[in-house]
Design an enzyme around this catalytic site. Structure first.
Site, PDB file in Angstrom:
ATOM      1  N   ASN A   1       0.810  -1.214   0.000  1.00  0.00           N
ATOM      2  CA  ASN A   1       0.000   0.000   0.000  1.00  0.00           C
ATOM      3  C   ASN A   1       0.845   1.268   0.000  1.00  0.00           C
ATOM      4  O   ASN A   1       0.374   2.321  -0.429  1.00  0.00           O
ATOM      5  CB  ASN A   1      -0.915  -0.052   1.240  1.00  0.00           C
TER       6      ASN A   1
ATOM      7  N   TYR B   1       3.619   7.626 -12.358  1.00  0.00           N
ATOM      8  CA  TYR B   1       2.748   6.917 -11.419  1.00  0.00           C
ATOM      9  C   TYR B   1       1.865   5.902 -12.159  1.00  0.00           C
ATOM     10  O   TYR B   1       1.696   4.760 -11.719  1.00  0.00           O
ATOM     11  CB  TYR B   1       1.919   7.973 -10.696  1.00  0.00           C
TER      12      TYR B   1
ATOM     13  N   ALA C   1       2.447   4.369 -14.952  1.00  0.00           N
ATOM     14  CA  ALA C   1       3.257   3.228 -15.405  1.00  0.00           C
ATOM     15  C   ALA C   1       3.521   2.270 -14.243  1.00  0.00           C
ATOM     16  O   ALA C   1       3.388   1.048 -14.375  1.00  0.00           O
ATOM     17  CB  ALA C   1       4.573   3.723 -15.988  1.00  0.00           C
TER      18      ALA C   1
ATOM     19  N   LYS D   1       1.800   1.924 -11.449  1.00  0.00           N
ATOM     20  CA  LYS D   1       0.575   1.325 -10.931  1.00  0.00           C
ATOM     21  C   LYS D   1       0.083   0.181 -11.825  1.00  0.00           C
ATOM     22  O   LYS D   1      -0.394  -0.832 -11.341  1.00  0.00           O
ATOM     23  CB  LYS D   1      -0.516   2.398 -10.783  1.00  0.00           C
TER      24      LYS D   1
HETATM   25  P1  NAI Z   1      -1.060   8.182   2.068  1.00  0.00           P
HETATM   26  O1  NAI Z   1      -0.018   9.155   1.649  1.00  0.00           O
HETATM   27  O2  NAI Z   1      -2.014   8.619   3.123  1.00  0.00           O
HETATM   28  O3  NAI Z   1      -0.394   6.841   2.495  1.00  0.00           O
HETATM   29  C1  NAI Z   1       0.775   6.343   1.931  1.00  0.00           C
HETATM   30  C2  NAI Z   1       1.725   5.982   3.040  1.00  0.00           C
HETATM   31  O4  NAI Z   1       2.871   5.354   2.477  1.00  0.00           O
HETATM   32  C3  NAI Z   1       2.237   7.185   3.788  1.00  0.00           C
HETATM   33  O5  NAI Z   1       1.932   7.056   5.138  1.00  0.00           O
HETATM   34  C4  NAI Z   1       3.728   7.182   3.516  1.00  0.00           C
HETATM   35  O6  NAI Z   1       4.517   7.644   4.632  1.00  0.00           O
HETATM   36  C5  NAI Z   1       3.987   5.758   3.232  1.00  0.00           C
HETATM   37  N1  NAI Z   1       5.218   5.571   2.467  1.00  0.00           N
HETATM   38  C6  NAI Z   1       5.671   6.325   1.459  1.00  0.00           C
HETATM   39  N2  NAI Z   1       6.841   5.825   1.005  1.00  0.00           N
HETATM   40  C7  NAI Z   1       7.120   4.733   1.747  1.00  0.00           C
HETATM   41  C8  NAI Z   1       8.170   3.798   1.740  1.00  0.00           C
HETATM   42  N3  NAI Z   1       9.177   3.901   0.868  1.00  0.00           N
HETATM   43  N4  NAI Z   1       8.152   2.819   2.629  1.00  0.00           N
HETATM   44  C9  NAI Z   1       7.135   2.699   3.514  1.00  0.00           C
HETATM   45  N5  NAI Z   1       6.119   3.578   3.570  1.00  0.00           N
HETATM   46  C10 NAI Z   1       6.102   4.571   2.680  1.00  0.00           C
HETATM   47  O7  NAI Z   1      -1.868   7.818   0.785  1.00  0.00           O
HETATM   48  P2  NAI Z   1      -3.168   6.887   0.510  1.00  0.00           P
HETATM   49  O8  NAI Z   1      -4.106   7.702  -0.228  1.00  0.00           O
HETATM   50  O9  NAI Z   1      -3.627   6.227   1.722  1.00  0.00           O
HETATM   51  O10 NAI Z   1      -2.577   5.857  -0.497  1.00  0.00           O
HETATM   52  C11 NAI Z   1      -2.370   4.495  -0.213  1.00  0.00           C
HETATM   53  C12 NAI Z   1      -2.089   3.778  -1.497  1.00  0.00           C
HETATM   54  O11 NAI Z   1      -3.231   3.857  -2.318  1.00  0.00           O
HETATM   55  C13 NAI Z   1      -0.956   4.371  -2.317  1.00  0.00           C
HETATM   56  O12 NAI Z   1      -0.239   3.334  -2.940  1.00  0.00           O
HETATM   57  C14 NAI Z   1      -1.666   5.181  -3.359  1.00  0.00           C
HETATM   58  O13 NAI Z   1      -0.894   5.360  -4.505  1.00  0.00           O
HETATM   59  C15 NAI Z   1      -2.882   4.358  -3.580  1.00  0.00           C
HETATM   60  N6  NAI Z   1      -4.018   5.085  -4.139  1.00  0.00           N
HETATM   61  C16 NAI Z   1      -4.732   5.935  -3.401  1.00  0.00           C
HETATM   62  C17 NAI Z   1      -5.812   6.610  -3.945  1.00  0.00           C
HETATM   63  C18 NAI Z   1      -6.657   7.483  -3.134  1.00  0.00           C
HETATM   64  O14 NAI Z   1      -7.692   7.957  -3.663  1.00  0.00           O
HETATM   65  N7  NAI Z   1      -6.297   7.733  -1.884  1.00  0.00           N
HETATM   66  C19 NAI Z   1      -6.131   6.476  -5.356  1.00  0.00           C
HETATM   67  C20 NAI Z   1      -5.363   5.491  -6.040  1.00  0.00           C
HETATM   68  C21 NAI Z   1      -4.332   4.839  -5.430  1.00  0.00           C
END
Ligand code: NAI
Length: 735
Positions: free
Chosen positions: A97, A162, A164, A166
């Site tokens: 995630n 992003y 690519a 995903k």
């Molecule tokens: P978020 O930013 O709240 O959560 C992502 C978390 O990943 C953060 O807490 C961050 O510190 C952590 N993180 C970043 N790099 C890291 C690393 N190298 N190692 C460990 N942790 C790391 O974002 P959200 O929205 O909760 O996103 C969760 C996932 O869902 C992501 O992969 C995002 O791309 C995906 N996503 C979210 C959408 C949305 O509408 N929120 C839409 C499509 C995808």
């Protein structure tokens, strides 16, 4: 019963906030031991802090749950899994995630913007999952979630990097689903939408607040539960809604011909068809994808070229004349649904009337012997040709205003039903060069619930399309026969009405030539003309009444040549000669004495002869019909098949668990043959299958591979040859 995760160890990456935090809390609430991983980075991947993960662990513990924090980056995949093993002794579930964004329009995307995104999302998910894999494999349980995004599925401005990454994760998941299946490791992908710090920059605050992570999390929990057998799925999820996605593929078009180079012009010319999603398929594996390519190769391989040995000069004439269709080319199958209304409308269309009390059985659905006129058999098969069928054939670039109906043959294998669904499969049987034009011979088999009901052969004359150096005659054409040299045994005169064509066209031939005076004038006719098949219907019912007491089950077949047009309102004079069970026919327009149907005849079943419906069908075996159809095809195309297939296939057909019949298709020796009963030689491949499953396979309702793996189909011998068999059954039985 509620879904429990008691005893399960879950790693959620990036669980310090947003969606990941919600998953961690929910898993813990249901008894799982959770590794809460978060690097504590900012949204762009900068910085590092243990605070985010610690806070979530505290929340879980405060509620009595089991959790530990881990602050490593997903780029250190092993360490994350080690944390799970160190704290809880196993790893069952990995939710990939963690994520960051580095949005830029494409030309402004730097190497770092690109690399960092790939490293965290795609490579990170790979490293973490690989570290967990063998543990899952050994314990024969594992559940993996990949987090993709709508941006990857559909594209999104400013998110090339992003998107690519995903969709890369989806590709990774697709393969893991396959590799993990036998170890009970399932891998599914979600494309979530939720308000989080990642989305607050792109979504209005209200939306961020309403699209809660808790509306996504239950899907993740379900996909990770023991009970869930989903594997390799892709889901869009948000706002409390979940939808599943899959691939759809258009039927596509073959744009090359055997032994001819493929060129971009052919691609251009077929573009609309290539991109037409009507009747699209939904391939779900590379096997299915490859299978269609292989069947194209086999299909092309089995094509004949026009003209036996075209010289260089005639070959070029072929390609310029616009008539160069692959002989053997199939038209798209067509389905025809009908009930008593179509039967009655057709009977009225071919001049039946309540004036004749014996016509009532064809005009009144309440009649105790209500029947469909045998010549109605042309209607469903014509639909196969009309609904864009002919125009879909590659290499058949003809001017459809120049097409004339030359001849027609119809054979019934059983009386037509008065309602139901008929499926027709048309094949270009041959193409002839008559100098002034080309003749396309189209064979159409029509099936009702998998049973062959009738066969039609249309001979279509295309004015001006000849001269391509093709052959003048075809052994596949059903021949017309001259009537005996004596006065007819019976003559029936019947008037058509002024509205005969207007009525007949309602049965499905909508050509304006038969209704629109200006269109008819363009074709050089003084008025709209009657359909040739309408005169054909008149003649056939005259014979049926005269020689078969209007009993449709006596009707076997009819052949006619259309010579001249009839104008609605003119009278048709049908002259008939009886020669045994064959009735020769000639039809004239009474007013002008012009012959309109010539060389025509109808074959009847003898009165004593049982109707085909009552014939014993191999002890009630449905497969018998299929083999009889194959026998007919071998007769027509035997030597060609022997050349292509060169193998002997045996079928042991069982019924109620007992051996019921044996058939052997010999496509190795001589001109090919079909044997019934014990086969004296050696078959290359022998199948054992029940009568029902055999028919289902031929109808395409049962996948032979699945049947084989589920034990419904047993095979001994050279299994590789089954590829070729599919060609025979598909192309030549075509049910
Ligand atoms: P978020 O930013 O709240 O959560 C992502 C978390 O990943 C953060 O807490 C961050 O510190 C952590 N993180 C970043 N790099 C890291 C690393 N190298 N190692 C460990 N942790 C790391 O974002 P959200 O929205 O909760 O996103 C969760 C996932 O869902 C992501 O992969 C995002 O791309 C995906 N996503 C979210 C959408 C949305 O509408 N929120 C839409 C499509 C995808």
């Amino acid at each position: 019963m509620s879904l429990s995760f008691e005893g399960r160890v879950v790693l959620v990456t990036g669980a310090g906030g947003g969606l990941g935090r919600e998953y961690a809390l929910d898993f813990a609430k249901r008894g799982a031991s959770v590794v809460v991983n978060d690097l504590g980075a900012d949204t762009k991947g900068g910085g590092k802090s243990s605070a985010a993960a610690d806070k979530v662990v505290e929340e879980i513990k405060a509620k009595g749950g089991k959790a530990v924090a881990n602050y490593d980056s997903v780029e250190d995949g092993e360490k994350l899994i080690q944390a799970a093993l160190d704290s809880f002794g196993r790893i069952d579930i990995v939710v990939n995630n963690a994520g960051i964004l580095r949005d830029r329009s494409f030309p402004r995307t730097s190497d770092l913007d690109w690399d960092l995104i790939q490293r965290i999302h795609l490579r990170g998910s790979f490293l973490v999952t690989r570290a967990a894999w063998n543990h899952m494999k050994n314990q024969k349980f594992g559940r993996i979630i990949m987090t993709a995004s709508a941006a990857g599925i559909y594209g999104n401005f400013g998110q090339a990097n992003y998107s690519a990454a995903k969709l890369g994760m989806l590709g990774l998941a697709n393969t893991l689903a396959i590799e993990g299946r036998k170890y009970n490791i399932h891998c599914n992908t979600i494309a979530p939408v939720a308000g989080s710090r990642l989305t607050e920059t792109v979504m209005p605050p209200d939306l961020v607040a309403s699209l809660k992570p808790e509306y996504v999390s239950p899907l993740v929990l379900w996909l990770c539960h023991d009970q869930c057998q989903e594997n390799g799925g892709l889901f869009e999820v948000g706002a409390g809604w979940i939808g599943k996605l899959r691939w759809e593929r258009s039927r596509g078009r073959i744009v090359r011909q055997k032994n001819q180079p493929m060129n971009p012009e052919a691609v251009r010319d077929q573009w609309d068809k290539i991109c037409d999603f009507t009747d699209a398929t939904k391939p779900a594996s590379t096997g299915e994808s490859l299978q269609s390519m292989v069947s194209v190769l086999l299909q092309l391989e089995s094509q004949e070229t026009v003209g036996a040995n075209p010289t260089a000069a005639s070959a070029s004439a072929v390609s310029t004349s616009g008539i160069n269709p692959a002989i053997g080319q199939k038209l798209p199958p067509s389905t025809f649904n009908f009930n008593h209304i179509q039967c009655i409308l057709y009977a009225l269309g071919v001049g039946m009337s309540t004036k004749d009390p014996d016509h009532l059985r064809f005009l009144y659905e309440g009649h105790p012997d209500f029947s469909c006129l045998p010549t109605f058999g042309v209607i469903p098969s014509q639909a196969a040709m009309m609904d864009g069928g002919l125009s879909s054939v590659p290499g058949l670039n003809i001017d459809f205003t120049q097409v004339l109906h030359g001849e027609q043959y119809l054979e019934l294998y059983k009386p037509l039903p008065t309602s139901g669904e008929l499926t027709s499969q048309a094949t270009i049987a041959d193409v002839l060069d008559k100098g002034s034009g080309a003749v396309i011979i189209l064979d159409v088999n029509t099936y009702s619930r998998g049973e062959l009901v009738c066969f039609n052969q249309f001979s279509v004359f295309v004015v001006g399309a000849g001269g391509f150096g093709g052959k003048r005659t075809s052994e596949k054409a059903k021949a017309v026969l001259p009537p005996p040299q004596r006065a007819p045994d019976a003559v029936v005169i019947d008037s058509t009405t002024r509205d005969q064509a207007a009525l007949y066209r309602l049965s499905g031939d909508w050509n304006p030539l038969h209704i629109d005076p200006s269109f008819a004038a363009m074709g050089g006719f003084q008025a709209p003309i009657l359909h040739g098949l309408c005169s054909f219907g008149f003649a056939a019912r005259h014979v049926l009444k005269q020689f078969a007491a209007n009993d449709p089950s006596r009707f076997k077949s009819i052949k006619v040549r259309f010579v001249k047009p009839v104008l609605p309102g003119q009278s048709l004079q049908t002259e008939m000669w009886k020669e045994g069970n064959r009735i020769h026919i000639q039809s004239k327009v009474k007013e002008t004495d012009a012959v309109v149907l010539s060389g025509a005849y109808i074959d009847l079943h003898a009165t004593s002869e049982a109707s085909p419906e009552n014939l014993p069908q191999g002890g009630g075996l449905q497969s018998e019909l299929v083999f009889e159809e194959i026998r007919r095809r071998i007769k027509d195309l035997g030597s060609e098949l022997v050349k292509k297939v060169n193998a002997v296939f045996s079928w042991e057909i069982t019924k109620d668990g007992k051996n019921a019949a044996q058939w052997t298709i010999d496509l190795k020796n001589g001109g090919g043959a079909l044997h019934k009963g014990p086969y004296p030689g050696k078959a290359d491949l022998t199948f054992t299958v029940s009568d029902e499953n055999f028919v289902q396979m031929v109808q395409g309702k049962l996948n032979p591979q699945k049947a084989f793996f589920s034990g419904k189909l047993k095979a001994r011998g050279n299994i590789m040859l089954s590829q070729k068999l599919e060609v025979i059954l598909k192309d030549y039985a075509k049910l």
